[in-house]
Write a protein that holds these residues in place. Structure first.
Motif, PDB file in Angstrom:
ATOM      1  N   PHE A  87      59.457  90.317  70.832  1.00  0.00           N
ATOM      2  CA  PHE A  87      58.677  89.560  71.806  1.00  0.00           C
ATOM      3  C   PHE A  87      57.636  90.460  72.476  1.00  0.00           C
ATOM      4  O   PHE A  87      56.511  90.040  72.747  1.00  0.00           O
ATOM      5  CB  PHE A  87      59.635  88.959  72.856  1.00  0.00           C
ATOM      6  CG  PHE A  87      58.975  88.129  73.917  1.00  0.00           C
ATOM      7  CD1 PHE A  87      58.485  86.866  73.635  1.00  0.00           C
ATOM      8  CD2 PHE A  87      58.873  88.602  75.211  1.00  0.00           C
ATOM      9  CE1 PHE A  87      57.895  86.081  74.619  1.00  0.00           C
ATOM     10  CE2 PHE A  87      58.283  87.830  76.211  1.00  0.00           C
ATOM     11  CZ  PHE A  87      57.795  86.565  75.905  1.00  0.00           C
ATOM     12  N   TYR A 103      51.999  82.941  77.063  1.00  0.00           N
ATOM     13  CA  TYR A 103      52.944  84.063  76.960  1.00  0.00           C
ATOM     14  C   TYR A 103      53.349  84.537  78.362  1.00  0.00           C
ATOM     15  O   TYR A 103      54.525  84.800  78.626  1.00  0.00           O
ATOM     16  CB  TYR A 103      52.300  85.201  76.167  1.00  0.00           C
ATOM     17  CG  TYR A 103      53.183  86.397  75.940  1.00  0.00           C
ATOM     18  CD1 TYR A 103      54.010  86.472  74.827  1.00  0.00           C
ATOM     19  CD2 TYR A 103      53.185  87.467  76.826  1.00  0.00           C
ATOM     20  CE1 TYR A 103      54.810  87.579  74.605  1.00  0.00           C
ATOM     21  CE2 TYR A 103      53.981  88.572  76.610  1.00  0.00           C
ATOM     22  CZ  TYR A 103      54.791  88.626  75.500  1.00  0.00           C
ATOM     23  OH  TYR A 103      55.591  89.725  75.293  1.00  0.00           O
ATOM     24  N   ALA A 136      53.952  90.852  70.707  1.00  0.00           N
ATOM     25  CA  ALA A 136      52.967  89.765  70.590  1.00  0.00           C
ATOM     26  C   ALA A 136      51.648  90.055  71.300  1.00  0.00           C
ATOM     27  O   ALA A 136      50.573  89.825  70.726  1.00  0.00           O
ATOM     28  CB  ALA A 136      53.575  88.454  71.076  1.00  0.00           C
ATOM     29  N   CYS A 156      57.116  84.525  79.897  1.00  0.00           N
ATOM     30  CA  CYS A 156      57.748  85.669  80.570  1.00  0.00           C
ATOM     31  C   CYS A 156      58.405  85.229  81.878  1.00  0.00           C
ATOM     32  O   CYS A 156      59.496  85.700  82.215  1.00  0.00           O
ATOM     33  CB  CYS A 156      56.720  86.767  80.840  1.00  0.00           C
ATOM     34  SG  CYS A 156      56.237  87.736  79.397  1.00  0.00           S
TER      35      CYS A 156
END
Length: 143
Positions: free
Chosen positions: A123, A97, A126, A101
């Motif tokens: 998003f 993740y 999460a 980003c």
């Protein structure tokens, strides 16, 4: 020594999660500014995103991994426990993740990101799910 590593690990984790929550929120605002063609705001968001990612988010992630690794070295028996395997899998997801980003950060920096502010609102949620699971695993140590 273990308690020092645990304290440092927790401080780094709090900082990393703060950044994991805030950067996607900046993406929400950036996408909104992009849609409104607000060039001054867009420039501001690009700067904030870059500084947050490089100055806080990535160093915090590295420290989490270092201090967590030292704790595993000090208590190797945890590697035989199921809760730790699940926790480490979730940490791997967080690292992925984190790098996703970076992909969005670079797209925004190059004015190529086409995701909507609505996408980034989802998003942004999460890491919350992962945080809850990781904390429960670390505290309750099920399995």
């Amino acid at each position: 020594m273990y308690l020092w590593m645990k304290a440092l690990h927790l401080m780094a984790m709090v900082t990393w999660f703060a950044a994991l929550f805030y950067l996607p929120r900046l993406f929400v605002y950036h996408a909104t500014a992009r849609d409104a063609s607000d060039e001054q705001a867009i420039t501001y968001f690009k700067t904030m995103e870059r500084k947050l990612y490089r100055g806080i988010m990535t160093p915090s992630m590295i420290l989490v991994l270092i201090f967590g690794g030292i704790m595993l070295y000090l208590v190797p028996g945890w590697m035989s426990q199921g809760w730790m395997h699940v926790k480490l899998a979730l940490v791997a997801l967080l690292i992925a993740y984190h790098h996703v980003c970076l992909i969005y950060l670079k797209q925004f920096a190059q004015n190529r990101c086409t995701k909507s502010h609505t996408f980034f609102r989802f998003f942004n949620e999460a890491p919350v799910i992962v945080l809850v699971a990781v904390v429960l695993l670390a505290v309750l140590k099920p399995f």
